[in-house]
Structures are given as structure tokens and as C-alpha cells.
Write a protein that holds these residues in place. Structure first.
Motif, PDB file in Angstrom:
ATOM      1  N   ARG A 328       0.829  -1.197   0.000  1.00 42.43           N
ATOM      2  CA  ARG A 328       0.000   0.000   0.000  1.00 42.43           C
ATOM      3  C   ARG A 328       0.873   1.260   0.000  1.00 42.43           C
ATOM      4  O   ARG A 328       0.587   2.225  -0.710  1.00 42.43           O
ATOM      5  N   VAL A 329       1.929   1.253   0.796  1.00 45.77           N
ATOM      6  CA  VAL A 329       2.831   2.407   0.853  1.00 45.77           C
ATOM      7  C   VAL A 329       3.474   2.633  -0.514  1.00 45.77           C
ATOM      8  O   VAL A 329       3.584   3.776  -0.988  1.00 45.77           O
ATOM      9  N   ALA A 330       3.876   1.544  -1.170  1.00 43.71           N
ATOM     10  CA  ALA A 330       4.505   1.676  -2.485  1.00 43.71           C
ATOM     11  C   ALA A 330       3.533   2.252  -3.502  1.00 43.71           C
ATOM     12  O   ALA A 330       3.874   3.143  -4.287  1.00 43.71           O
ATOM     13  N   LYS A 331       2.304   1.753  -3.487  1.00 46.41           N
ATOM     14  CA  LYS A 331       1.288   2.259  -4.419  1.00 46.41           C
ATOM     15  C   LYS A 331       1.007   3.731  -4.155  1.00 46.41           C
ATOM     16  O   LYS A 331       0.922   4.546  -5.087  1.00 46.41           O
ATOM     17  N   ALA A 332       0.869   4.105  -2.871  1.00 45.09           N
ATOM     18  CA  ALA A 332       0.585   5.497  -2.532  1.00 45.09           C
ATOM     19  C   ALA A 332       1.733   6.410  -2.959  1.00 45.09           C
ATOM     20  O   ALA A 332       1.514   7.516  -3.477  1.00 45.09           O
ATOM     21  N   SER A 333       2.949   5.958  -2.769  1.00 47.91           N
ATOM     22  CA  SER A 333       4.114   6.777  -3.124  1.00 47.91           C
ATOM     23  C   SER A 333       4.202   7.000  -4.632  1.00 47.91           C
ATOM     24  O   SER A 333       4.508   8.102  -5.095  1.00 47.91           O
ATOM     25  N   LEU A 334       3.924   5.949  -5.406  1.00 46.57           N
ATOM     26  CA  LEU A 334       3.993   6.063  -6.855  1.00 46.57           C
ATOM     27  C   LEU A 334       2.880   6.939  -7.413  1.00 46.57           C
ATOM     28  O   LEU A 334       3.062   7.595  -8.447  1.00 46.57           O
ATOM     29  N   TYR A 339      -1.703  17.583  -3.810  1.00 44.60           N
ATOM     30  CA  TYR A 339      -2.843  18.162  -3.099  1.00 44.60           C
ATOM     31  C   TYR A 339      -3.676  17.088  -2.397  1.00 44.60           C
ATOM     32  O   TYR A 339      -4.011  17.219  -1.223  1.00 44.60           O
ATOM     33  N   TYR A 340      -3.988  16.011  -3.104  1.00 45.94           N
ATOM     34  CA  TYR A 340      -4.879  14.983  -2.558  1.00 45.94           C
ATOM     35  C   TYR A 340      -4.136  13.881  -1.802  1.00 45.94           C
ATOM     36  O   TYR A 340      -4.759  13.099  -1.078  1.00 45.94           O
ATOM     37  N   GLY A 341      -2.830  13.783  -1.981  1.00 49.36           N
ATOM     38  CA  GLY A 341      -2.105  12.676  -1.358  1.00 49.36           C
ATOM     39  C   GLY A 341      -2.472  11.371  -2.034  1.00 49.36           C
ATOM     40  O   GLY A 341      -2.453  11.259  -3.258  1.00 49.36           O
ATOM     41  N   ASP A 342      -2.840  10.358  -1.227  1.00 54.50           N
ATOM     42  CA  ASP A 342      -3.243   9.071  -1.799  1.00 54.50           C
ATOM     43  C   ASP A 342      -4.752   8.946  -1.940  1.00 54.50           C
ATOM     44  O   ASP A 342      -5.256   7.893  -2.321  1.00 54.50           O
ATOM     45  N   ARG A 343      -5.487  10.011  -1.657  1.00 53.32           N
ATOM     46  CA  ARG A 343      -6.945   9.980  -1.782  1.00 53.32           C
ATOM     47  C   ARG A 343      -7.323   9.865  -3.258  1.00 53.32           C
ATOM     48  O   ARG A 343      -6.865  10.634  -4.088  1.00 53.32           O
ATOM     49  N   ILE A 344      -8.187   8.903  -3.556  1.00 49.61           N
ATOM     50  CA  ILE A 344      -8.569   8.675  -4.950  1.00 49.61           C
ATOM     51  C   ILE A 344      -9.843   7.838  -4.993  1.00 49.61           C
ATOM     52  O   ILE A 344     -10.095   7.027  -4.100  1.00 49.61           O
TER      53      ILE A 344
END
Length: 418
Positions: A328-334, A339-344
Motif C-alpha cells: 500500500r505504501v509503495a502504491k501510494a508513493s507512486l 494536493y490529494y495525497g493518496d486519496r482517490i
């Protein structure tokens, strides 16, 4: 017990009682040392469960009277302790857990892997070698796309169980390692459409006719990469098994992704787009009025579940990042947005009658407008929010409120309680 390998667990699921009973019986005959356990939940609303235990020539039914007529209590008070005893018994090589038609194997596998019995979980002592689901082609597609509740067929797993037949039918297939077909579809067209839906719900699960399968070799059909009871993280990949993305027999997969938050009231008003003509919706979303938390949404036929899927990484401390799942951390970083961070918004919709373009247009109309985005988070938190309260089964203690990244998927079923 002294064995060369852990005791094998096999779960048999499906709506047709006759079909799952046949499969469980064939598995019991296929390998010596196989025990079949079945809990009949038809009278659970009265606090009564009938447990059948078969081992060779031994066949015994025991009537259990529970203080609370619910599935959680049945698992914790009887099934899990029984499995631990059987695992330790001499001569037991395989245990077939023949599930009641009202049960979804994912919930049972969660208990096997997380609930401590004595000093260990069941999966500490055994191995789940496969989840086998029986599908009746004569009725499964209608079941998976309808809105009838379990109680209408006498299948409710508790007095307040308001799940739909579709939710169970789809959940059983989606979690399967192998799908066994029985019955005959009403027409060639229905058979083709059923196959197209199964291809998209369980693309990695081999299919075979129950009447022709050799039970002694059945588990050999489980793919090497099958989940075998493993629970997917709410923030994991949504297109598991790489389902075909091209439409077939009117069955289509729509992937909806967007960075903007949903307006809570407009999203609530658009929920029918995820129900009408839709077999399945699964995914993560964020609502402007709750910017810190991810919501998990899944629908099947006319039934809907919305729940708390933990905090977004953008809303937690650096210490919480260190405890998060590495994938999850890897996906969020990529995929990080300044502005939104990992929010999607990430939703996967399998439809059989609805037009994918219409689904996408309806969801896009529920996103915040430019003017609403400009208002900022303080204004968003004040929006009226139909998704702001949750029901939680008092018997379900799987989550910790102290963990900011914990997932708490709770049920809100039906169109009027979206």
C-alpha cells in the motif's frame, strides 16, 4: 499429531444445498482420513444449529443451542474449537468445511486466520488448500442480479440478517479457487452470459462440471497463484486475476478513477447507477465530508455495503506509515498527488444491462465542482452526509478502534439505506 504436512482444510460453498452436499460427499470419499463438518443454520434465528460430522462410516448430527443465534457465535463457540480438536486427532488428514448456503467463505476464512482458539489460530495449525464454490447455472445469474433477501428463501443467518441473495451468490464466486457448475441454464444465451459474468468475477478460478469432475484430483485444479482463503486488503488491487476488459454478451467491466472527492448527497442520489443493471461494484472512495477516511463500497444485484476502510495515508502520522502494508505504501508513493495525497476514487463495476458510459457519467456528476473544491476542507466537513453513521454487529470484534489504519467494513444493505 505426527504428520508430514499440516492438516488440509477445504471449504465448500454455494447456494444449491444438493450440489454442495454432493461435492462434500465426493471429497470425503476421495482421500482416507477426510472429515466433513457442516453447520445447518436454517433454525439459527431460534438459537438452534444442527452440526453434522462425517468421518468414514461415522455420521453424527448434534443439535447445538446457542445463547445468541448468530454466525459469529457459531464460529467462535463451535466450529473453530471443533476444527482445533480435529486437527489434533490421529488419522485426520483433511477437513472439508461444508458451509451453509447463507455463508460467504471470505468471512469464515477471516475467522480461521484471525480468531485465536486456545493459543493459536486455525491457520497456524493447518493449511487452506482451496475454496470450492458450486454454481447452479439454472438460477445463479438471476440470483446474482436480483434484490431478494436471504430471509425470503429461509436462508437468513440471524434474525436481523438483511443481506440479499445476490450478495451471497456473488461473494461465494468471487472468493472461489475453483467453480463447479451444476444444473442447466434456461438457454444458450443465458449460459453464455453466466460464463461472461463468472469470467469477470473469478477470472483465475478454473471451472468444471460437478457431474464429471474427479474429486480425487479436484484440488490439483487450484492454480498455484490462487488465494486459498487469503483475505485481500481493502487497499489492494481491485482487478484481481486480470479479468477480461472487453464486453461479452453485454457484460462489461468499468473502471472508474478520479482524484476529486464525491459530494456526499449527490453520491447518495447516484447510488442506483451502481445497482440497476449491475452485477457487482467494488472499490474505494472518498467523500468530501469525511476527507480523512477511505470508504469501501461493494454492491451485488440490489444489495449494497458501505463501510470504513481505514484512514488515508495522507491523514496519518509518519509512525502509522511505518506500520502500513508495504504494498500500500509503495502504491501510494507512486501515485501521490501534491494536493490529494493518496486519496482517490477507485471503483470497478461489472454490469450486465447498464451502459458503462452512463455509469461513468453519473459518477462524475457526483464529484465536487470547481466552485465546491475552492471552498476547501472546512466547508466540505459541514456538508450533510448520508454516509456518516455505521451499523456494527455487536458480535463482530475483528477491528481495533485504536488502529488508525484499521479496516471496518460494515453492512448497509438495500437502496433505501445506502
Amino acid at each position: 499429531m505426527s504428520t508430514d504436512r499440516p492438516t488440509s482444510l477445504v471449504l465448500v460453498a454455494g447456494l444449491p444445498r444438493a450440489g454442495t452436499d454432493t461435492l462434500a460427499t465426493e471429497l470425503s470419499r476421495a482421500e482416507p482420513g477426510t472429515v466433513v463438518v457442516h453447520h445447518d443454520l436454517r433454525e439459527i434465528s431460534h438459537g438452534v444449529v444442527r452440526r453434522r460430522l462425517r468421518h468414514g462410516s461415522h455420521d453424527m448430527t448434534t443439535v447445538l443451542e446457542l445463547a445468541h443465534g448468530c454466525v459469529s457465535c457459531t464460529l467462535r463457540e463451535d466450529l473453530l474449537p471443533l476444527l482445533r480438536k480435529l486437527i489434533a486427532a490421529d488419522g485426520v488428514r483433511r477437513i472439508v468445511v461444508h458451509l451453509d448456503p447463507s455463508l460467504e467463505p471470505e468471512a469464515v476464512c477471516w475467522a480461521l486466520d484471525h480468531v485465536v482458539v486456545g493459543d493459536s489460530t486455525i491457520t497456524d495449525l493447518s493449511t487452506v488448500d482451496g475454496v470450492l464454490t458450486v454454481v447452479d447455472e439454472s438460477s445463479w445469474l438471476a440470483d446474482a442480479t436480483g434484490d431478494a433477501e436471504l430471509a425470503e428463501r429461509g436462508l437468513g443467518a440471524s434474525p436481523d440478517d438483511d443481506r440479499s441473495i445476490a450478495q451471497v451468490a456473488v461473494g461465494q464466486v468471487e472468493f472461489a479457487d475453483v467453480v463447479l457448475l451444476t444444473g442447466a441454464a434456461p438457454s444458450t444465451w443465458d449460459a453464455a452470459r453466466t460464463g461472461a459474468v463468472l469470467d469477470r468475477l473469478a477470472p483465475a478460478a478454473p471451472r468444471a462440471r460437478l457431474s464429471t469432475v474427479d474429486a480425487s484430483t479436484l484440488l490439483g485444479r487450484v492454480p498455484e497463484f490462487a488465494r486459498r482463503g487469503r483475505i485481500d486488503d481493502a487497499h489492494g488491487p481491485l482487478l484481481r486475476g486480470e479479468p477480461p476488459l472487453e464486453p461479452d454478451c453485454g457484460v462489461a467491466v468499468t473502471v472508474f478513477r478520479d482524484r476529486r472527492p464525491f459530494h456526499p448527497e449527490r453520491l447518495h442520489q447516484s447510488i442506483d447507477a451502481l445497482l440497476d443493471g449491475v452485477v457487482r461494484t467494488r472499490g474505494r472512495m472518498w467523500v468530501a465530508s469525511q476527507p480523512d477516511v477511505a470508504l469501501w463500497l461493494e454492491s451485488a444485484g440490489g444489495g449494497l455495503r458501505v463501510g470504513h476502510a481505514g484512514a488515508w495515508l495522507a491523514a496519518v502520522s509518519e509512525d502509522a506509515w511505518r506500520h502500513a502494508d508495504p504494498e500500500r505504501v509503495a502504491k501510494a508513493s507512486l501515485d501521490w498527488d501534491p494536493y490529494y495525497g493518496d486519496r482517490i476514487q477507485e471503483l470497478v463495476i461489472v454490469s450486465h444491462l447498464a451502459e458503462p458510459e452512463q455509469i461513468t457519467a453519473t459518477l462524475r456528476a457526483a464529484l465536487l465542482t470547481d466552485d465546491e473544491l475552492a471552498e476547501g476542507e472546512t466547508a466540505w466537513r459541514g456538508y450533510p452526509d448520508p454516509f456518516g453513521s455505521w451499523h456494527q454487529d455487536p458480535c463482530d470484534t475483528r477491528e481495533s478502534d485504536d488502529d488508525p489504519l484499521s479496516t471496518n467494513i460494515t453492512d448497509r444493505t438495500g437502496r433505501d439505506d445506502a
